[in-house]
Design a protein around this motif. Sequence first.
Motif, short mmCIF file in Angstrom:
data_model
loop_
_atom_site.label_atom_id
_atom_site.label_comp_id
_atom_site.label_asym_id
_atom_site.label_seq_id
_atom_site.Cartn_x
_atom_site.Cartn_y
_atom_site.Cartn_z
N VAL A 4 -12.88 -13.07 3.62
CA VAL A 4 -12.59 -11.50 3.23
C VAL A 4 -11.34 -10.71 3.64
CG1 VAL A 4 -13.14 -9.57 1.82
CG2 VAL A 4 -14.55 -11.24 2.20
N VAL A 5 -9.60 -10.59 3.23
CA VAL A 5 -9.43 -9.23 3.17
C VAL A 5 -8.44 -8.88 2.80
CG1 VAL A 5 -6.75 -9.18 3.42
CG2 VAL A 5 -7.74 -12.21 4.43
N VAL A 6 -9.36 -7.45 3.84
CA VAL A 6 -9.14 -5.50 3.15
C VAL A 6 -7.30 -5.36 3.70
CG1 VAL A 6 -9.72 -3.40 3.41
CG2 VAL A 6 -11.41 -5.20 2.99
N ALA A 7 -6.89 -5.24 3.01
CA ALA A 7 -5.53 -5.17 3.31
C ALA A 7 -5.39 -3.24 2.63
CB ALA A 7 -3.85 -5.53 2.65
N GLU A 8 -4.36 -2.71 3.40
CA GLU A 8 -4.57 -0.85 3.56
C GLU A 8 -3.15 -0.76 2.98
OE1 GLU A 8 -6.59 3.30 4.69
OE2 GLU A 8 -6.90 1.66 5.89
N CYS A 9 -2.06 0.42 1.86
CA CYS A 9 -1.30 0.10 2.05
C CYS A 9 -1.05 1.66 2.22
CB CYS A 9 -0.54 -0.44 0.68
SG CYS A 9 -0.75 -2.20 0.01
N VAL A 10 -0.16 2.02 2.44
CA VAL A 10 0.05 4.34 1.83
C VAL A 10 1.63 3.88 1.66
CG1 VAL A 10 0.57 5.96 3.15
CG2 VAL A 10 -1.37 4.60 3.66
N ALA A 11 1.78 4.55 0.59
CA ALA A 11 2.91 4.81 -0.19
C ALA A 11 4.16 5.60 -0.09
CB ALA A 11 3.01 4.18 -1.78
N GLU A 12 5.03 6.28 0.03
CA GLU A 12 5.93 6.75 1.09
C GLU A 12 5.98 7.45 -0.88
OE1 GLU A 12 8.02 7.96 2.79
OE2 GLU A 12 8.01 5.73 4.61
N PRO A 13 6.80 8.38 -0.62
CA PRO A 13 6.37 9.71 -1.55
C PRO A 13 7.41 9.48 -3.10
CG PRO A 13 5.82 11.50 0.71
CD PRO A 13 6.73 9.75 0.95
N GLY A 14 6.50 9.77 -3.88
CA GLY A 14 7.83 9.15 -5.13
C GLY A 14 7.91 7.52 -5.30
N GLN A 15 6.88 6.94 -4.34
CA GLN A 15 6.63 5.10 -4.62
C GLN A 15 5.78 4.86 -5.14
OE1 GLN A 15 10.09 3.80 -4.22
NE2 GLN A 15 10.55 5.19 -3.55
N GLU A 16 4.41 5.03 -5.48
CA GLU A 16 3.24 5.66 -6.21
C GLU A 16 3.24 4.39 -6.90
OE1 GLU A 16 3.50 9.30 -3.84
OE2 GLU A 16 4.37 8.44 -6.07
N GLN A 77 8.97 -7.59 0.27
CA GLN A 77 10.61 -7.22 -0.03
C GLN A 77 10.05 -5.95 -1.04
OE1 GLN A 77 12.53 -10.20 -1.91
NE2 GLN A 77 13.29 -11.05 -0.17
N VAL A 78 9.38 -5.77 -1.52
CA VAL A 78 9.44 -4.64 -2.00
C VAL A 78 8.59 -3.76 -1.29
CG1 VAL A 78 8.21 -3.34 -4.60
CG2 VAL A 78 9.28 -5.68 -4.86
N LEU A 79 7.59 -4.01 -0.28
CA LEU A 79 6.95 -3.42 -0.17
C LEU A 79 7.32 -2.93 1.46
CD1 LEU A 79 3.45 -4.97 0.01
CD2 LEU A 79 4.11 -3.38 -1.14
N ASP A 80 8.49 -3.73 2.30
CA ASP A 80 9.24 -2.78 2.63
C ASP A 80 10.01 -1.76 2.67
OD1 ASP A 80 8.48 -4.91 4.34
OD2 ASP A 80 10.07 -5.83 4.13
N LEU A 81 10.75 -1.93 1.58
CA LEU A 81 11.05 -0.21 0.60
C LEU A 81 9.56 0.76 0.00
CD1 LEU A 81 13.69 -2.14 -2.21
CD2 LEU A 81 14.22 -1.70 0.78
N VAL A 82 8.94 0.52 0.07
CA VAL A 82 8.20 1.58 -0.49
C VAL A 82 6.72 2.52 0.67
CG1 VAL A 82 8.29 0.43 -3.57
CG2 VAL A 82 6.66 0.51 -2.03
N LEU A 83 6.85 1.05 1.44
CA LEU A 83 5.74 1.56 2.27
C LEU A 83 5.62 2.93 3.34
CD1 LEU A 83 3.37 -1.00 2.87
CD2 LEU A 83 2.94 -0.34 1.24
N ALA A 84 5.45 3.56 3.20
CA ALA A 84 5.35 4.59 4.38
C ALA A 84 4.88 3.64 6.03
CB ALA A 84 4.38 5.81 4.55
N GLU A 85 4.72 3.65 5.89
CA GLU A 85 3.41 3.00 7.34
C GLU A 85 3.52 1.28 7.53
OE1 GLU A 85 -1.08 4.50 7.34
OE2 GLU A 85 0.49 5.79 7.37
N PRO A 86 3.31 0.54 8.03
CA PRO A 86 2.81 -0.80 8.23
C PRO A 86 1.38 -0.99 7.60
CG PRO A 86 3.31 -0.55 10.11
CD PRO A 86 3.54 0.72 9.61
#
Length: 100
Positions: A4-16, A77-86
Motif C-alpha cells: 500500500v502506498v500513501v502519497a501526501e500532496c500539498v498544493a501551492e495556493p491557487g493550484q488546488e 511534470q504537472v506536480l512539479d509546477l503545483v506542489l508547495a512541497e515535495p
Amino acid sequence: MSLVVVAECVAEPGQEDRLRTALEALIEPSLEEPGCLAYRPYADPNNPGHMVVVAEWTDPEALARHGTTPHVRHARQVLDLVLAEPMAVRRLLMAARPPG
C-alpha cells in the motif's frame, strides 16, 4: 502480500484545482495497469489544497513499473509546477490479512 502506498500532496495556493485534476487523471490508467489493486485520491474537506492518494499494488515490481508509465511521467511534470512541497510517500505492507 500487497503493498500500500500513501502519497501526501500539498498544493501551492491557487493550484488546488490543478492538483486535483492531475491526481484524478491518474485513476483510470493506473487501475488498468497490471498489479494495481486500488488507486484513490482523497481531498481534505477543510483544506482542498491537501490531498492524499492511497494505492494498493500486488508487489514492489508493479509499483516500480507504475513509476515508468507515460501517465505518471506527465503527472510528475504537472506536480512539479503545483506542489508547495515535495510529495511525502509512504510504502506500507499489510501487517495481517483481513478476516474472510
